[in-house]
Motif scaffolding. Structure first.
Motif, PDB file in Angstrom:
ATOM      1  N   HIS A  15       1.009  -1.085  -0.074  1.00 21.98           N
ATOM      2  CA  HIS A  15      -0.099  -0.022   0.307  1.00 21.98           C
ATOM      3  C   HIS A  15       1.179   1.191  -0.175  1.00 21.98           C
ATOM      4  CE1 HIS A  15      -2.929   3.217   1.198  1.00 21.98           C
ATOM      5  NE2 HIS A  15      -3.887   2.333   1.030  1.00 21.98           N
ATOM      6  N   PHE A  16       1.281   2.115  -0.939  1.00 20.54           N
ATOM      7  CA  PHE A  16       1.144   3.523  -1.153  1.00 20.54           C
ATOM      8  C   PHE A  16       0.797   4.261  -1.850  1.00 20.54           C
ATOM      9  CE2 PHE A  16       4.664   6.479  -3.391  1.00 20.54           C
ATOM     10  CZ  PHE A  16       4.652   7.161  -3.045  1.00 20.54           C
ATOM     11  N   GLY A  17      -0.320   5.496  -0.676  1.00 19.44           N
ATOM     12  CA  GLY A  17      -1.984   5.751  -0.640  1.00 19.44           C
ATOM     13  C   GLY A  17      -1.217   6.922  -2.308  1.00 19.44           C
ATOM     14  N   THR A  18      -2.713   6.829  -3.187  1.00 23.87           N
ATOM     15  CA  THR A  18      -2.477   7.186  -3.961  1.00 23.87           C
ATOM     16  C   THR A  18      -2.254   9.544  -4.076  1.00 23.87           C
ATOM     17  OG1 THR A  18      -3.199   6.535  -5.708  1.00 23.87           O
ATOM     18  CG2 THR A  18      -3.682   8.756  -6.334  1.00 23.87           C
ATOM     19  N   ALA A  19      -2.778   9.499  -1.985  1.00 30.03           N
ATOM     20  CA  ALA A  19      -2.599  11.269  -1.572  1.00 30.03           C
ATOM     21  C   ALA A  19      -1.368  11.138  -1.516  1.00 30.03           C
ATOM     22  CB  ALA A  19      -3.000  11.420  -0.376  1.00 30.03           C
TER      23      ALA A  19
ATOM     24  N   ASP B 134      -7.561   7.829  -0.911  1.00 34.66           N
ATOM     25  CA  ASP B 134      -6.848   6.270   0.099  1.00 34.66           C
ATOM     26  C   ASP B 134      -6.150   4.949  -0.431  1.00 34.66           C
ATOM     27  OD1 ASP B 134      -7.659   8.609   1.598  1.00 34.66           O
ATOM     28  OD2 ASP B 134      -9.244   7.659   2.081  1.00 34.66           O
ATOM     29  N   ALA B 135      -6.521   4.520  -1.724  1.00 30.67           N
ATOM     30  CA  ALA B 135      -6.080   4.070  -1.694  1.00 30.67           C
ATOM     31  C   ALA B 135      -4.922   3.453  -2.550  1.00 30.67           C
ATOM     32  CB  ALA B 135      -7.451   3.235  -3.325  1.00 30.67           C
ATOM     33  N   ASP B 136      -4.212   2.479  -3.002  1.00 29.57           N
ATOM     34  CA  ASP B 136      -2.825   1.814  -3.440  1.00 29.57           C
ATOM     35  C   ASP B 136      -2.359   2.439  -4.646  1.00 29.57           C
ATOM     36  OD1 ASP B 136      -0.378   0.842  -3.315  1.00 29.57           O
ATOM     37  OD2 ASP B 136      -1.030  -0.534  -5.025  1.00 29.57           O
TER      38      ASP B 136
END
Length: 268
Positions: A216-220, A252-254
Protein backbone atom coordinates in the motif's frame (compact mmCIF):
# COMPACT_ATOMS: atom_id res chain seq x y z
CA UNK A 1 19.20 -0.96 24.55
CA UNK A 2 18.38 2.52 23.27
CA UNK A 3 15.03 3.92 24.36
CA UNK A 4 12.97 4.79 21.29
CA UNK A 5 10.08 7.19 20.78
CA UNK A 6 8.14 6.41 17.60
CA UNK A 7 5.87 9.18 16.32
CA UNK A 8 3.43 8.30 13.54
CA UNK A 9 1.66 4.95 13.51
CA UNK A 10 0.13 4.79 10.05
CA UNK A 11 0.31 1.88 7.64
CA UNK A 12 4.11 2.03 7.61
CA UNK A 13 4.85 3.34 11.08
CA UNK A 14 2.89 0.80 13.11
CA UNK A 15 4.62 -2.35 11.76
CA UNK A 16 8.02 -0.65 11.95
CA UNK A 17 7.42 0.29 15.59
CA UNK A 18 6.21 -3.24 16.32
CA UNK A 19 9.43 -4.67 14.90
CA UNK A 20 11.53 -2.47 17.19
CA UNK A 21 9.41 -3.47 20.17
CA UNK A 22 9.88 -7.12 19.27
CA UNK A 23 13.65 -6.61 19.21
CA UNK A 24 13.54 -5.56 22.85
CA UNK A 25 13.82 -1.79 22.60
CA UNK A 26 11.95 0.15 25.31
CA UNK A 27 9.37 1.89 23.13
CA UNK A 28 7.10 4.87 23.59
CA UNK A 29 4.62 5.60 20.82
CA UNK A 30 2.46 8.54 19.84
CA UNK A 31 -0.04 9.11 17.07
CA UNK A 32 -2.34 12.03 16.34
CA UNK A 33 -5.25 9.58 16.35
CA UNK A 34 -4.63 8.06 19.78
CA UNK A 35 -6.56 4.85 19.08
CA UNK A 36 -3.84 3.75 16.67
CA UNK A 37 -1.41 3.47 19.59
CA UNK A 38 -3.64 1.06 21.52
CA UNK A 39 -2.52 -2.20 19.82
CA UNK A 40 1.15 -1.45 20.47
CA UNK A 41 0.38 -0.44 24.05
CA UNK A 42 -1.31 -3.80 24.52
CA UNK A 43 1.89 -5.47 23.31
CA UNK A 44 4.10 -3.67 25.81
CA UNK A 45 4.83 -0.21 24.43
CA UNK A 46 4.10 2.94 26.40
CA UNK A 47 1.56 5.27 24.79
CA UNK A 48 2.14 9.00 25.17
CA UNK A 49 -0.56 11.65 24.92
CA UNK A 50 1.68 14.22 23.19
CA UNK A 51 4.88 14.36 21.11
CA UNK A 52 6.68 16.02 24.03
CA UNK A 53 5.60 13.26 26.38
CA UNK A 54 6.82 10.63 23.94
CA UNK A 55 10.33 12.01 23.47
CA UNK A 56 11.11 13.16 27.02
CA UNK A 57 13.17 10.08 28.00
CA UNK A 58 14.13 8.88 24.53
CA UNK A 59 17.62 8.20 23.23
CA UNK A 60 16.25 7.91 19.69
CA UNK A 61 13.20 9.60 18.16
CA UNK A 62 11.76 8.18 14.93
CA UNK A 63 9.18 10.09 12.90
CA UNK A 64 7.13 8.49 10.14
CA UNK A 65 4.63 11.17 9.16
CA UNK A 66 2.55 12.11 6.14
CA UNK A 67 4.41 15.18 4.92
CA UNK A 68 6.36 18.36 5.66
CA UNK A 69 3.53 20.13 7.50
CA UNK A 70 2.93 17.21 9.87
CA UNK A 71 6.66 16.88 10.51
CA UNK A 72 7.04 20.57 11.34
CA UNK A 73 4.07 20.51 13.73
CA UNK A 74 5.33 17.43 15.56
CA UNK A 75 8.88 18.82 15.78
CA UNK A 76 7.65 22.12 17.20
CA UNK A 77 5.71 20.22 19.87
CA UNK A 78 8.49 17.78 20.73
CA UNK A 79 11.69 19.84 20.49
CA UNK A 80 11.47 21.56 23.92
CA UNK A 81 11.34 18.16 25.66
CA UNK A 82 14.34 16.59 23.89
CA UNK A 83 17.43 15.66 25.88
CA UNK A 84 20.88 16.70 24.61
CA UNK A 85 22.59 14.14 22.37
CA UNK A 86 19.29 12.61 21.29
CA UNK A 87 19.22 11.12 17.79
CA UNK A 88 16.21 12.07 15.65
CA UNK A 89 15.58 9.83 12.63
CA UNK A 90 13.03 11.16 10.18
CA UNK A 91 11.78 8.34 7.94
CA UNK A 92 9.01 10.35 6.30
CA UNK A 93 9.08 11.42 2.66
CA UNK A 94 9.33 15.18 2.96
CA UNK A 95 12.14 16.42 0.69
CA UNK A 96 15.45 18.07 1.64
CA UNK A 97 13.97 21.50 2.38
CA UNK A 98 11.84 20.02 5.16
CA UNK A 99 14.91 18.24 6.53
CA UNK A 100 16.71 21.58 6.71
CA UNK A 101 13.72 23.05 8.51
CA UNK A 102 13.70 20.15 10.95
CA UNK A 103 17.40 20.62 11.69
CA UNK A 104 16.77 24.28 12.53
CA UNK A 105 13.93 23.33 14.87
CA UNK A 106 15.97 20.69 16.71
CA UNK A 107 19.16 22.67 17.18
CA UNK A 108 22.80 21.58 17.32
CA UNK A 109 22.53 19.31 20.38
CA UNK A 110 20.33 16.80 18.50
CA UNK A 111 21.78 14.53 15.81
CA UNK A 112 19.43 14.44 12.83
CA UNK A 113 19.37 11.56 10.36
CA UNK A 114 17.09 11.78 7.32
CA UNK A 115 16.29 8.16 6.52
CA UNK A 116 13.27 7.71 4.24
CA UNK A 117 12.54 4.19 3.10
CA UNK A 118 11.94 2.31 -0.11
CA UNK A 119 9.44 -0.50 0.23
CA UNK A 120 5.77 -0.71 1.10
CA UNK A 121 3.66 -2.08 3.94
CA UNK A 122 4.56 -5.66 3.04
CA UNK A 123 8.18 -5.00 4.04
CA UNK A 124 7.68 -2.59 6.92
CA UNK A 125 7.29 -5.27 9.58
CA UNK A 126 9.79 -7.79 8.25
CA UNK A 127 13.01 -5.77 8.18
CA UNK A 128 12.93 -5.74 4.40
CA UNK A 129 12.97 -2.00 3.77
CA UNK A 130 15.74 -0.14 1.96
CA UNK A 131 16.71 2.82 4.11
CA UNK A 132 18.29 5.88 2.50
CA UNK A 133 20.26 7.43 5.34
CA UNK A 134 21.69 10.94 5.15
CA UNK A 135 23.65 12.53 7.95
CA UNK A 136 25.36 11.03 11.01
CA UNK A 137 23.77 7.57 11.24
CA UNK A 138 26.60 5.82 13.11
CA UNK A 139 24.92 6.19 16.50
CA UNK A 140 21.68 4.59 15.28
CA UNK A 141 23.07 1.93 12.94
CA UNK A 142 21.66 -0.92 15.04
CA UNK A 143 18.18 0.61 15.13
CA UNK A 144 18.13 1.24 11.38
CA UNK A 145 19.49 -2.24 10.72
CA UNK A 146 16.48 -3.75 12.49
CA UNK A 147 14.25 -2.14 9.88
CA UNK A 148 16.15 -2.93 6.70
CA UNK A 149 19.21 -2.51 4.54
CA UNK A 150 20.89 0.83 5.15
CA UNK A 151 22.28 2.80 2.20
CA UNK A 152 24.44 5.75 3.28
CA UNK A 153 23.73 8.66 0.96
CA UNK A 154 25.99 11.42 2.29
CA UNK A 155 25.38 14.60 4.30
CA UNK A 156 22.02 15.56 5.86
CA UNK A 157 19.28 15.97 3.28
CA UNK A 158 20.69 13.55 0.73
CA UNK A 159 18.51 10.67 1.89
CA UNK A 160 15.41 12.82 1.46
CA UNK A 161 16.64 14.00 -1.94
CA UNK A 162 17.32 10.49 -3.25
CA UNK A 163 13.92 9.32 -2.03
CA UNK A 164 12.21 11.97 -4.16
CA UNK A 165 14.19 10.85 -7.21
CA UNK A 166 13.35 7.16 -6.69
CA UNK A 167 9.68 7.78 -5.89
CA UNK A 168 9.28 10.00 -8.94
CA UNK A 169 10.69 7.23 -11.12
CA UNK A 170 8.55 4.53 -9.50
CA UNK A 171 5.26 6.43 -9.49
CA UNK A 172 5.88 7.79 -12.99
CA UNK A 173 6.66 4.28 -14.20
CA UNK A 174 3.36 2.93 -12.88
CA UNK A 175 1.44 5.64 -14.76
CA UNK A 176 3.39 4.88 -17.95
CA UNK A 177 2.52 1.18 -17.63
CA UNK A 178 -1.15 2.12 -17.23
CA UNK A 179 -1.13 4.25 -20.39
CA UNK A 180 0.83 1.64 -22.34
CA UNK A 181 -1.84 -0.92 -21.48
CA UNK A 182 -4.51 1.60 -22.42
CA UNK A 183 -2.84 1.83 -25.84
CA UNK A 184 -2.77 -1.98 -26.03
CA UNK A 185 -6.50 -2.06 -25.27
CA UNK A 186 -7.18 0.50 -27.99
CA UNK A 187 -5.19 -1.60 -30.47
CA UNK A 188 -7.14 -4.74 -29.55
CA UNK A 189 -4.16 -6.64 -28.15
CA UNK A 190 -4.70 -9.53 -25.77
CA UNK A 191 -4.21 -8.31 -22.20
CA UNK A 192 -2.03 -11.24 -21.14
CA UNK A 193 0.18 -10.79 -24.19
CA UNK A 194 0.63 -7.02 -23.69
CA UNK A 195 1.19 -7.24 -19.96
CA UNK A 196 3.66 -10.10 -20.35
CA UNK A 197 5.64 -8.29 -23.02
CA UNK A 198 5.89 -5.17 -20.85
CA UNK A 199 6.92 -7.28 -17.87
CA UNK A 200 9.82 -8.67 -19.90
CA UNK A 201 11.00 -5.21 -20.96
CA UNK A 202 12.59 -2.17 -19.31
CA UNK A 203 9.43 -1.39 -17.34
CA UNK A 204 9.44 -4.76 -15.57
CA UNK A 205 9.56 -3.29 -12.05
CA UNK A 206 6.82 -0.79 -12.81
CA UNK A 207 4.62 -3.54 -14.26
CA UNK A 208 5.02 -5.60 -11.09
CA UNK A 209 4.16 -2.60 -8.91
CA UNK A 210 1.13 -1.73 -11.06
CA UNK A 211 -0.48 -5.04 -10.11
CA UNK A 212 1.03 -5.56 -6.65
CA UNK A 213 -1.10 -7.13 -3.94
CA UNK A 214 -0.46 -6.77 -0.22
CA UNK A 215 1.36 -3.46 -0.67
CA UNK A 216 0.00 0.00 0.00
CA UNK A 217 1.34 3.33 -1.17
CA UNK A 218 -1.60 5.70 -1.03
CA UNK A 219 -2.36 7.75 -4.13
CA UNK A 220 -2.56 10.91 -2.01
CA UNK A 221 1.00 10.23 -0.82
CA UNK A 222 2.11 9.77 -4.43
CA UNK A 223 0.57 13.14 -5.27
CA UNK A 224 2.43 14.70 -2.34
CA UNK A 225 5.75 13.21 -3.44
CA UNK A 226 5.31 14.23 -7.07
CA UNK A 227 4.36 17.75 -5.99
CA UNK A 228 7.59 17.95 -3.98
CA UNK A 229 9.58 16.75 -7.00
CA UNK A 230 7.95 19.04 -9.55
CA UNK A 231 8.31 21.95 -7.18
CA UNK A 232 12.07 21.43 -7.13
CA UNK A 233 12.85 21.33 -10.86
CA UNK A 234 11.11 21.75 -14.22
CA UNK A 235 9.78 18.25 -14.90
CA UNK A 236 7.08 18.42 -17.60
CA UNK A 237 6.57 14.66 -17.92
CA UNK A 238 6.23 14.19 -14.17
CA UNK A 239 3.92 17.22 -14.00
CA UNK A 240 1.61 15.40 -16.40
CA UNK A 241 1.88 12.25 -14.28
CA UNK A 242 1.00 14.30 -11.21
CA UNK A 243 -2.19 15.50 -12.84
CA UNK A 244 -3.11 11.91 -13.72
CA UNK A 245 -2.83 10.85 -10.08
CA UNK A 246 -4.59 13.97 -8.84
CA UNK A 247 -7.63 13.23 -10.98
CA UNK A 248 -7.71 9.47 -10.38
CA UNK A 249 -10.28 9.93 -7.63
CA UNK A 250 -8.86 7.27 -5.30
CA UNK A 251 -6.71 9.21 -2.78
CA UNK A 252 -6.84 6.56 -0.05
CA UNK A 253 -6.25 3.59 -2.35
CA UNK A 254 -2.94 2.11 -3.45
CA UNK A 255 -1.35 3.55 -6.58
CA UNK A 256 -2.32 0.34 -8.41
CA UNK A 257 -5.95 1.49 -8.12
CA UNK A 258 -4.97 4.85 -9.61
CA UNK A 259 -3.22 2.98 -12.42
CA UNK A 260 -6.46 1.15 -13.18
CA UNK A 261 -8.25 4.50 -13.46
CA UNK A 262 -5.54 5.89 -15.72
CA UNK A 263 -5.73 2.82 -17.93
CA UNK A 264 -9.46 3.07 -18.50
CA UNK A 265 -9.41 6.83 -18.87
CA UNK A 266 -12.09 7.17 -16.18
CA UNK A 267 -10.01 9.79 -14.39
CA UNK A 268 -10.17 12.20 -17.34
Amino acid sequence: MQKIAFLGLGRMGAPMARRLLGAGHPLTVWNRTAAKAAPLAAEGASAADSPAGAVRDADVVITMLTGPEALAAVADAAAPALRPRTHWIDMSTVGPAAVQGLAARLGPEVTLVDAPVMGSTDRAGTGGLRILAGGGADGVAEVLGRLGEVVRTGPPGTGAALKLVLNAAAVGGVALVAESLRLADALGLDDTLARGALADGPLAGAVARSFAEGAHFGTALAVKDLALATGTARLPALQAVLEQYRTAGVPDADISAAAAQIRTGSNV
